[in-house]
Design a protein around this motif. Structure first.
Motif, PDB file in Angstrom:
ATOM      1  N   UNK A  54       0.457  -1.550   0.338  1.00 16.50           N
ATOM      2  CA  UNK A  54      -0.327   0.133   0.476  1.00 16.50           C
ATOM      3  C   UNK A  54       0.394   0.834   0.147  1.00 16.50           C
ATOM      4  N   UNK A  55       1.670   1.424   0.727  1.00 11.45           N
ATOM      5  CA  UNK A  55       2.749   2.413   0.665  1.00 11.45           C
ATOM      6  C   UNK A  55       3.392   2.499  -0.326  1.00 11.45           C
ATOM      7  N   UNK A  56       3.958   1.351  -1.232  1.00 12.34           N
ATOM      8  CA  UNK A  56       4.381   1.783  -3.191  1.00 12.34           C
ATOM      9  C   UNK A  56       3.437   1.680  -3.844  1.00 12.34           C
ATOM     10  N   UNK A  57       1.814   1.833  -3.641  1.00 12.41           N
ATOM     11  CA  UNK A  57       0.575   1.856  -4.378  1.00 12.41           C
ATOM     12  C   UNK A  57       1.079   3.172  -4.102  1.00 12.41           C
ATOM     13  N   UNK A  58       0.609   4.484  -2.940  1.00 16.63           N
ATOM     14  CA  UNK A  58      -0.048   5.390  -2.413  1.00 16.63           C
ATOM     15  C   UNK A  58       1.738   6.395  -3.529  1.00 16.63           C
ATOM     16  N   UNK A  59       3.027   6.215  -3.190  1.00 17.61           N
ATOM     17  CA  UNK A  59       4.606   6.371  -3.646  1.00 17.61           C
ATOM     18  C   UNK A  59       4.143   7.064  -5.475  1.00 17.61           C
ATOM     19  N   UNK A  60       3.984   5.286  -5.931  1.00 15.24           N
ATOM     20  CA  UNK A  60       3.264   6.088  -7.114  1.00 15.24           C
ATOM     21  C   UNK A  60       2.728   6.802  -7.963  1.00 15.24           C
ATOM     22  N   UNK A  61       1.071   6.758  -6.804  1.00 12.70           N
ATOM     23  CA  UNK A  61       0.264   7.325  -7.145  1.00 12.70           C
ATOM     24  C   UNK A  61       0.592   9.441  -6.927  1.00 12.70           C
ATOM     25  N   UNK A  62       1.459   9.107  -6.059  1.00  9.01           N
ATOM     26  CA  UNK A  62       1.606  10.574  -5.602  1.00  9.01           C
ATOM     27  C   UNK A  62       2.436  11.018  -6.824  1.00  9.01           C
ATOM     28  N   UNK A  63       3.374  10.453  -7.224  1.00 10.14           N
ATOM     29  CA  UNK A  63       4.301  10.653  -8.028  1.00 10.14           C
ATOM     30  C   UNK A  63       3.459  10.399  -9.457  1.00 10.14           C
ATOM     31  N   UNK A  64       2.763   9.923 -10.368  1.00 15.03           N
ATOM     32  CA  UNK A  64       2.243  10.290 -11.094  1.00 15.03           C
ATOM     33  C   UNK A  64       1.375  11.461 -10.665  1.00 15.03           C
ATOM     34  N   UNK A  65       0.695  11.930  -9.528  1.00 13.00           N
ATOM     35  CA  UNK A  65      -0.113  12.836  -9.567  1.00 13.00           C
ATOM     36  C   UNK A  65       0.366  14.268 -10.010  1.00 13.00           C
ATOM     37  N   UNK A  66       1.991  14.506  -9.486  1.00 14.09           N
ATOM     38  CA  UNK A  66       2.940  15.288  -9.567  1.00 14.09           C
ATOM     39  C   UNK A  66       3.076  15.350 -10.718  1.00 14.09           C
ATOM     40  N   UNK A  67       3.626  14.626 -11.338  1.00 12.47           N
ATOM     41  CA  UNK A  67       4.247  14.716 -13.366  1.00 12.47           C
ATOM     42  C   UNK A  67       3.062  14.792 -13.774  1.00 12.47           C
ATOM     43  N   UNK A  68       1.532  14.775 -13.474  1.00  9.50           N
ATOM     44  CA  UNK A  68       0.733  15.453 -14.459  1.00  9.50           C
ATOM     45  C   UNK A  68       0.248  16.711 -14.231  1.00  9.50           C
ATOM     46  N   UNK A  69       1.279  17.351 -13.019  1.00 11.97           N
ATOM     47  CA  UNK A  69       0.492  18.496 -12.437  1.00 11.97           C
ATOM     48  C   UNK A  69       1.850  19.658 -13.307  1.00 11.97           C
ATOM     49  N   UNK A  70       2.833  18.990 -13.468  1.00 11.20           N
ATOM     50  CA  UNK A  70       4.171  19.207 -13.632  1.00 11.20           C
ATOM     51  C   UNK A  70       4.198  19.514 -15.398  1.00 11.20           C
ATOM     52  N   UNK A  71       3.123  18.894 -15.587  1.00  7.65           N
ATOM     53  CA  UNK A  71       2.433  18.815 -17.216  1.00  7.65           C
ATOM     54  C   UNK A  71       1.726  19.552 -18.074  1.00  7.65           C
TER      55      UNK A  71
END
Length: 147
Positions: A54-71
């Motif tokens: 679950x921690x790994x999934x949360x980190x991946x989701x956070x990275x994906x969200x941050x990447x989307x915002x940067x884009x």
């Protein structure tokens, strides 16, 4: 929390499964045999810790969200052209400055934020002292130095 299994223990368990299922997979195609073989295999395979997953999934989701915002909100960044004879590592990477450089250590520009504070390299071979030399002295100053 389950104790970690060493590679040797895992290999031993796999060998036990191989011994127990010897020729069962190929000879008898019944569902009971197949279920037995699968249950033995599952008992040997290490199960992942659900909290870590679950921690790994949360980190991946956070990275994906941050990447989307940067884009979505990124500003068009352009890297200036490097003049001839200038080392690119003496110029700060504009993408790094904006937090968008994807090249990392392979980037030909500098990722050191202190590089802007540094001036040109000092010429250690040139003489930067005063223009007054011994050749310009008159007779009186030469006599004072000799005494």
């Amino acid at each position: 929390m389950l104790p970690k299994q060493s590679k040797a223990d895992l290999a031993k368990k796999q060998k036990v499964v191989k011994d127990k299922t010897f020729e069962l997979k190929n000879k008898n195609k019944s569902k009971n045999v197949q279920k037995y073989v699968q249950s033995l295999k599952q008992s040997v395979e290490p199960r992942p810790d659900p909290t870590k997953v679950t921690v790994k999934k949360k980190k991946e989701e956070e990275k994906a969200r941050e990447k989307e915002l940067n884009d979505l909100f990124k500003v068009a960044v352009t890297q200036p052209k490097v003049p001839v004879g200038v080392d690119p590592k003496s110029i700060l990477c504009e993408f790094f400055k904006a937090g968008q450089c994807q090249k990392g250590f392979k980037c030909k520009f500098s990722h050191d934020l202190n590089i802007q504070r540094k001036g040109e390299k000092i010429d250690i071979y040139g003489d930067k002292r005063d223009g007054e030399t011994m050749e310009d002295w008159d007779q009186e100053t030469l006599e004072k130095v000799v005494e």
